[in-house]
Design an enzyme around this catalytic site. Structure first.
Site, PDB file in Angstrom:
ATOM      1  N   LYS A   5       0.827  -1.206   0.000  1.00 17.96           N
ATOM      2  CA  LYS A   5       0.000   0.000   0.000  1.00 17.96           C
ATOM      3  C   LYS A   5       0.868   1.266   0.000  1.00 17.96           C
ATOM      4  CE  LYS A   5      -4.075  -2.068   0.357  1.00 17.96           C
ATOM      5  NZ  LYS A   5      -3.775  -3.459   0.647  1.00 17.96           N
ATOM      6  N   HIS A   6       0.226   2.425  -0.099  1.00 15.51           N
ATOM      7  CA  HIS A   6       0.943   3.698  -0.167  1.00 15.51           C
ATOM      8  C   HIS A   6       1.821   3.928   1.058  1.00 15.51           C
ATOM      9  CE1 HIS A   6      -2.250   4.212  -3.076  1.00 15.51           C
ATOM     10  NE2 HIS A   6      -1.737   5.365  -3.494  1.00 15.51           N
TER      11      HIS A   6
END
Length: 385
Positions: free
Chosen positions: A193-194
């Site tokens: 994920k980010h």
């Protein structure tokens, strides 16, 4: 040959230093680093409150609990998501339903959603879980019109979209997680994920009532706030050690070690979004005169957790990329086609747009440290199949 995954975390020297500092501190489990991470994350997405938990699935679970989902009541979501989006409803005895996607975006189709609610009996539904698939935000302003019509709450599953936004009817940016048009938003900090903390999740809300519920639910249903005690000092001795379990909660607390990593990663979140945008533009340009069709054209509000293409030659492209040590992924097998969900009464043909999407979808590598030369190599291989 260089191996390239579809997603990859990035750990900086500053990340390592932040974790080392926590390891040298007085707290390893939930402590001041968690509170700092929550404060900074709430500011980043524009919400009043944030509650850190062990992972995105735990966040979903607590969200439906805090919103008071009753056994037997229905929640509707998209079939194109990870199974956690729908599983969270089943954890508390609720019933899950799906609405088909919009083929042009991969997001839940709001018109299909309303028709499904009408046909399923509006009084049987409690809420909607709106999934920002691949990082492309659902227009929650439009969705809220339907939700209010049928008295439904909205959870935004924003695991793919921190830093993303949609444009409102009055031309403003509404950030994913701001909860401007919904009750609770949830995020994941899985390594692809980010923001990566190894495992971890976050809930955001603007409701003080929901915030207070979430704080208690993540810690065994226990409160230590004297003003909220239900027992009387006449019944039991209440020294400084006293606490009360007032509801059936869970141990979903985030450790300070992970929170310190999350806070450090958050410092470069905007820079990483910019790079994801650059990569998406390079892919778009590379496929412009080919038979390869991006799921969506470039959108500034898209957080680009994934870059999804569609092709009738999907499986062949997948195999050729793997032969070249490039490892794409397919997001997602429609939830309603999983054996467990078939056992709940869903079957092939229920949501044709989602099923047609699945047959052609392929997620290409997308992460901030992906180099331009690797992107060009991926494009050349895909077009050459």
């Amino acid at each position: 040959m260089k191996k390239i995954s579809y997603g990859m975390h990035s750990i900086s020297p500053a990340d390592i230093e932040s974790v080392i500092n926590t390891l040298k501190s007085d707290f390893l489990t939930q402590g001041p680093a968690v509170a700092k991470f929550e404060e900074k994350f709430a500011k980043y997405v524009g919400s009043k409150y944030a509650v850190a938990v062990t992972n995105g699935t735990a966040a979903l679970h607590l969200a439906v609990l805090a919103l008071g989902l009753k056994p037997g009541k229905k929640v509707i979501t998209s079939p194109i998501s990870f199974v956690a989006s729908s599983n969270s409803v089943l954890y508390v005895g609720g019933e899950i339903d799906f609405a088909d996607i919009d083929s042009a975006s991969g997001l839940i189709d709001i018109n299909s959603l309303e028709e499904r609610i009408k046909s399923g009996g509006p009084d049987s539904y409690s809420g909607i879980i709106a999934v920002d698939f691949a990082g492309n935000p659902v227009n929650l302003e439009k969705l809220r019109i339907v939700a209010k019509k049928y008295n439904l709450w909205i959870i935004e599953d924003a695991c793919h979209s921190p830093g993303g936004f949609f444009t409102t009817s009055d031309s403003r940016r509404s950030l994913c997680g701001s909860c401007e048009f919904n009750d609770i938003s949830i995020f994941s900090f899985h390594p692809v994920k980010h923001i990566a903390t190894g495992e971890g999740g976050m809930l955001t809300t603007n409701s003080e009532e929901l915030y207070e519920k979430l704080l208690v639910l993540r810690t065994h249903g226990i409160t230590r706030e004297k003003g909220k005690f239900l027992n009387s000092s006449e019944d039991i001795e209440m020294g400084p050690w006293y606490y009360e379990m007032q509801s059936l909660g869970y141990n979903y607390r985030m450790p300070d070690i992970l929170a310190s990593l999350g806070t450090s990663q958050l410092e470069r979140a905007d820079k990483n979004i910019e790079r994801r945008h650059e990569i998406a533009k390079l892919y778009d340009e590379g496929f412009k005169n080919s038979e390869i069709v991006p799921l969506v054209k470039f959108n500034e509000g898209h957080a680009y957790h994934l870059y999804v293409i569609q092709s009738e030659k999907r499986t062949k492209i997948y195999n050729v990329l793997v032969e070249n040590e490039i490892f794409p992924q397919i997001h997602y097998i429609p939830i309603h086609l999983q054996p467990y969900y078939k056992g709940l009464g869903f079957s092939e043909g229920d949501f044709p747009n989602a099923e047609n999407y699945y047959k052609k979808a392929l997620s290409l590598p997308m992460f901030p440290t992906l180099e331009d030369q690797d992107i060009q190599r991926i494009i050349e291989i895909v077009i050459g199949v």
